[in-house]
Design an enzyme around this catalytic site. Structure first.
Site, PDB file in Angstrom:
ATOM      1  N   ASP B 106       0.785  -1.102  -0.057  1.00  6.41           N
ATOM      2  CA  ASP B 106       0.075   0.024  -0.160  1.00  6.41           C
ATOM      3  C   ASP B 106       0.937   1.226  -0.145  1.00  6.41           C
ATOM      4  OD1 ASP B 106      -2.579   1.271  -0.129  1.00  6.41           O
ATOM      5  OD2 ASP B 106      -2.478   1.385   2.178  1.00  6.41           O
ATOM      6  N   TYR B 108       1.127   5.611  -0.648  1.00 10.88           N
ATOM      7  CA  TYR B 108       0.718   6.844   0.235  1.00 10.88           C
ATOM      8  C   TYR B 108       1.034   8.289  -0.663  1.00 10.88           C
ATOM      9  CZ  TYR B 108       1.046   9.193   5.115  1.00 10.88           C
ATOM     10  OH  TYR B 108       0.465   9.923   6.095  1.00 10.88           O
ATOM     11  N   HIS B 113      -3.524  13.854   1.028  1.00  7.61           N
ATOM     12  CA  HIS B 113      -3.953  12.897   2.173  1.00  7.61           C
ATOM     13  C   HIS B 113      -2.784  12.718   3.043  1.00  7.61           C
ATOM     14  CE1 HIS B 113      -5.212   8.976   4.303  1.00  7.61           C
ATOM     15  NE2 HIS B 113      -3.916   8.462   3.730  1.00  7.61           N
ATOM     16  N   ARG B 122       0.379  13.789  13.838  1.00 15.14           N
ATOM     17  CA  ARG B 122       1.534  14.444  14.661  1.00 15.14           C
ATOM     18  C   ARG B 122       1.432  15.954  14.397  1.00 15.14           C
ATOM     19  NH1 ARG B 122       2.731  10.533  11.062  1.00 15.14           N
ATOM     20  NH2 ARG B 122       2.894  12.124   9.409  1.00 15.14           N
ATOM     21  N   GLU B 179     -10.298   3.729   3.367  1.00 17.14           N
ATOM     22  CA  GLU B 179      -9.489   4.766   2.401  1.00 17.14           C
ATOM     23  C   GLU B 179      -9.942   4.304   1.128  1.00 17.14           C
ATOM     24  OE1 GLU B 179      -5.353   4.077   3.773  1.00 17.14           O
ATOM     25  OE2 GLU B 179      -5.526   5.405   5.291  1.00 17.14           O
ATOM     26  N   GLU B 181      -9.021   3.950  -2.677  1.00 19.16           N
ATOM     27  CA  GLU B 181      -7.772   3.868  -3.235  1.00 19.16           C
ATOM     28  C   GLU B 181      -8.207   3.148  -4.667  1.00 19.16           C
ATOM     29  OE1 GLU B 181      -4.706   2.137  -1.130  1.00 19.16           O
ATOM     30  OE2 GLU B 181      -5.307   2.971   0.869  1.00 19.16           O
ATOM     31  N   ASP B 213      -9.294   0.200   1.589  1.00 18.85           N
ATOM     32  CA  ASP B 213      -8.216  -0.085   2.635  1.00 18.85           C
ATOM     33  C   ASP B 213      -8.718  -0.130   4.146  1.00 18.85           C
ATOM     34  OD1 ASP B 213      -5.805  -1.019   3.446  1.00 18.85           O
ATOM     35  OD2 ASP B 213      -4.916   1.014   3.573  1.00 18.85           O
ATOM     36  N   ARG B 217      -8.325   3.459  13.116  1.00 18.01           N
ATOM     37  CA  ARG B 217      -7.171   4.504  13.333  1.00 18.01           C
ATOM     38  C   ARG B 217      -6.785   4.429  14.880  1.00 18.01           C
ATOM     39  NH1 ARG B 217      -5.968   5.734   8.524  1.00 18.01           N
ATOM     40  NH2 ARG B 217      -7.795   6.277   7.208  1.00 18.01           N
ATOM     41  N   GLN B 220      -4.402   1.767  14.929  1.00 14.97           N
ATOM     42  CA  GLN B 220      -3.223   2.267  14.103  1.00 14.97           C
ATOM     43  C   GLN B 220      -2.264   3.330  14.883  1.00 14.97           C
ATOM     44  OE1 GLN B 220      -4.546   4.023  10.571  1.00 14.97           O
ATOM     45  NE2 GLN B 220      -2.264   4.803   9.818  1.00 14.97           N
ATOM     46  N   TYR B 224       1.660   1.923  15.513  1.00 15.26           N
ATOM     47  CA  TYR B 224       2.518   2.274  14.387  1.00 15.26           C
ATOM     48  C   TYR B 224       3.891   2.804  14.411  1.00 15.26           C
ATOM     49  CZ  TYR B 224       2.272   7.364  13.581  1.00 15.26           C
ATOM     50  OH  TYR B 224       2.691   8.857  13.747  1.00 15.26           O
ATOM     51  N   LYS B 233      -4.636  -2.218  10.143  1.00 14.38           N
ATOM     52  CA  LYS B 233      -4.957  -2.406   8.588  1.00 14.38           C
ATOM     53  C   LYS B 233      -5.317  -3.882   8.045  1.00 14.38           C
ATOM     54  CE  LYS B 233      -3.874   1.891   7.049  1.00 14.38           C
ATOM     55  NZ  LYS B 233      -4.620   2.718   6.146  1.00 14.38           N
ATOM     56  N   THR B 237      -8.931  -5.765   3.463  1.00  9.84           N
ATOM     57  CA  THR B 237      -8.713  -4.852   2.345  1.00  9.84           C
ATOM     58  C   THR B 237     -10.043  -5.468   1.137  1.00  9.84           C
ATOM     59  OG1 THR B 237      -6.638  -4.441   2.960  1.00  9.84           O
ATOM     60  CG2 THR B 237      -7.333  -3.790   0.712  1.00  9.84           C
ATOM     61  N   THR B 324      -4.676   6.201  -0.123  1.00  7.76           N
ATOM     62  CA  THR B 324      -6.034   6.970   0.090  1.00  7.76           C
ATOM     63  C   THR B 324      -6.071   8.085  -0.952  1.00  7.76           C
ATOM     64  OG1 THR B 324      -6.339   6.667   2.321  1.00  7.76           O
ATOM     65  CG2 THR B 324      -7.606   8.496   1.158  1.00  7.76           C
ATOM     66  N   GLU B 338     -10.101  12.032   7.588  1.00  9.26           N
ATOM     67  CA  GLU B 338      -9.746  13.497   6.841  1.00  9.26           C
ATOM     68  C   GLU B 338     -11.252  14.360   6.880  1.00  9.26           C
ATOM     69  OE1 GLU B 338      -7.075  13.600   3.366  1.00  9.26           O
ATOM     70  OE2 GLU B 338      -7.431  11.201   3.722  1.00  9.26           O
TER      71      GLU B 338
END
Lengths: 394, 394
Positions: B106, B108, B113, B122, B179, B181, B213, B217, B220, B224, B233, B237, B324, B338
């Site tokens: 996967d 990114y 996104h 963060r 997600e 995709e 996907d 959250r 994760q 992560y 995840k 999928t 995404t 988002e």
């Protein structure tokens, strides 16, 4: 007819009996079991075509009751005479990847390794992340590049950027490293949406192999935030050709180190699957490290329970590795980045100061464990030679 | 004999011809092609047993010349009469996972996104990591839990820890997300240690599907660091059942957004594989987002070149998703974290304020692109219903 002789101090006595896939100049790859310095053709001895296949997967998919039955039957059959064409000298066979890898997961279960890498990769932060003692941290690796011992590995190219450089450059990795690990292969799968509790570990896991999880530290350091290692690991993962069945490891079972804080209930074990296995890492023939598996914080049963607790299924051929095995002592570290402390403290290899892996180097990882006959059993070895990077322009 | 009628505004006209695997009450799963509202049995029409298989893999492994030949032959055959038993109404077939997934990666690749998630995960740091504009960031996901549209997904359980909690707790995810995709499936593999340059993208990649996907959250966010997403995840999928061949997407090819700084040579493309594809996300039947694929920073040819530049091979069935798809506008965001800004800005779904996915919710992702006949071609949809978490104690 032939009777297989095994010396009393053999690492492949009747208490081991690991499975592999072999071929001879006259045969297609098929399943064999190792006894002493011989490989026994199982399709011939047991008269079962499930062993006349180039992979252990069909046999592994039959489940634990069948694995136990075959092991018991072999215990009897291998005491007696065998057909001449069912016995081959180990020196005369070629060994293949023993199973088709479905998904590959790599854990990070040594507290010593995780702490050392934390200090090296993130010198200004706490070495262990806050989650580390609550769950076995892991990630998915590349199944398609798992290769068997003896397969040469080409030095990977990729992007790397030193802290004092303003932009990345492309080229061969300058910090090619090993990771000495133990890997576990799933025989019997589980259902989509179901969990595998720690107590069911030996219903699903068939056996264990040695792993060298090749790592390009410069590529990894640049790419790994925020989604984890990718190209720094995906070029190759080497494994040993003999799958030691869990039944051969009963004598090696020990407590895991004390886990504090106490893990959540789904990670608790009535009888822990710590394993007293001693690894040896040789670099061009010199022993440079002896990592002790018994020091691993998380057990393989906890790793399996964790990776399925969200409902992810496991399949026949799923493969997960422990992460680098490092003990508390310097000469017990299972990766060269730790052993040489980021390349700043070279070790002596054949009279030369060395830090990371050079072209032409040969790395071998081997291991033994207590067997049920009072002696020790062996895992064989995973041995790899590194070839120079592809040099053609892109 | 039957002639398949197709209306001029069908999304499955003769310029599309996606491949899938279908079964009827009377047949085992086999390969079909979609034309209008019909599914055509390829083994019968082309008299080739490679299509009488429950997976596209054997056909995909035959390589690009054969893919082109079959598409050309279908163009002729589907204009004429077909045997009655080779044509099925789409409403009367069951659609299966179209290919056996080898490795799943996967990416990114949406700047919008990655920037949005950086701000959410963060908040005190730069939203984009320093590596993001130099390489397509990606990671390996779980191949064994890729499922086809229509497969219910059970809400995952796992560890999650809010910032104000001192220890993690275990339970059903409270922040279950999607997600949206696009995914690319490799038909023809490459060799161990070899690279696939961007120019060879269409020699290896067979076609594209839609991807949801699924992402937990809260799981994760806790797990992560430092090795990336894992259980957040790996539970599922979902993909759409029709693989749109690259040959059907020629009209959709566009420039990627300007890439600054200029990528390293191995990532440069003579003719970029940007794609003008419009996605639609429906939440219980309400359209909540319309992500534009043309906004993706990295092209799928760049993703393939990157994932093999270290010598990692690709195999038939390897599958990689874009990450995404989010555009610059709020209503173009392809993940609910988002769209609702971490759950702080609910959206209206069927008259209710909603943030993350609830039990019983049904999510559908669909897409269209310009076709070669002046109209549009469709990808069909990936539709999934969420079931409540397993509640038995552990």
């Amino acid at each position: 007819m032939t009777r297989v002789d095994v010396s009393d101090d053999s690492l492949f006595g009747r208490d081991n009996l690991p499975y592999g896939v072999f071929s001879t100049p006259g045969s297609e790859p098929r399943v064999g079991v190792r006894l002493g310095d011989s490989v026994v053709d199982l399709a011939l001895v047991l008269n079962d075509d499930v062993f006349a296949r180039p992979s252990l997967n069909p046999f592994m998919a039959q489940g634990r009751a069948r694995w136990a039955q075959v092991r018991e039957e072999l215990g009897v059959r291998l005491e007696g005479d065998l057909p001449d064409d069912a016995v081959h000298a180990i020196s005369e066979v070629r060994l293949h990847l023993p199973f088709d890898v479905a998904d590959y997961v790599d854990f990070y279960a040594s507290e010593h390794h995780a702490s050392n890498l934390g200090r090296l990769f993130r010198p200004d932060a706490e070495p262990l992340m806050p989650n580390w003692k609550h769950l076995p941290v892991g990630y998915h690796g590349r199944a398609g590049t798992v290769v068997v011992s003896g397969t040469d590995v080409v030095r990977p190219c990729g992007q790397r950027k030193a802290p004092d450089e303003t932009a990345p450059t492309f080229g061969p990795s300058r910090r090619l490293d090993i990771e000495a690990e133990l890997g576990f292969v799933v025989g019997a799968g589980s259902g989509f949406g179901q969990r595998v509790p720690t107590a069911d570990f030996d219903e699903h896991v068939f056996g264990a192999v040695l792993v060298n999880d090749w790592s390009a530290r410069d590529i990894q350091a640049w790419e790994y935030v925020p989604l984890g290692p990718f190209l720094g690991k995906s070029f190759a993962t080497s494994i040993s050709p003999w799958v030691v069945p869990l039944d051969a490891l009963q004598q090696a079972r020990v407590q895991t180190p004390r886990q504090d804080p106490q893990p959540l209930p789904y990670l608790q074990e009535a009888k822990p699957w710590g394993l007293d296995i001693d690894l040896t890492v040789e670099w061009n023939g010199d022993v440079v490290s002896q990592p002790p598996y018994r020091e691993m914080y998380w057990s393989p049963a906890q790793m399996l329970a964790h990776q399925t607790v969200n409902g992810a299924s496991v399949r026949t051929g799923d493969f997960y590795a422990s992460g680098t095995i490092s003990g508390p002592e310097k000469e017990q570290r299972g990766a060269f980045i730790e052993l040489t402390w980021g390349g700043r403290e070279p070790v002596m290899v054949a009279g030369e100061e060395r830090t990371f892996v050079a072209d032409g180097d040969e790395i071998s990882i081997s291991a033994t464990a207590p067997g049920s006959s009072g002696g020790r059993i062996g895992f064989g070895e995973v041995r790899t030679r590194i070839l120079p990077a592809q040099q053609e322009p892109l």
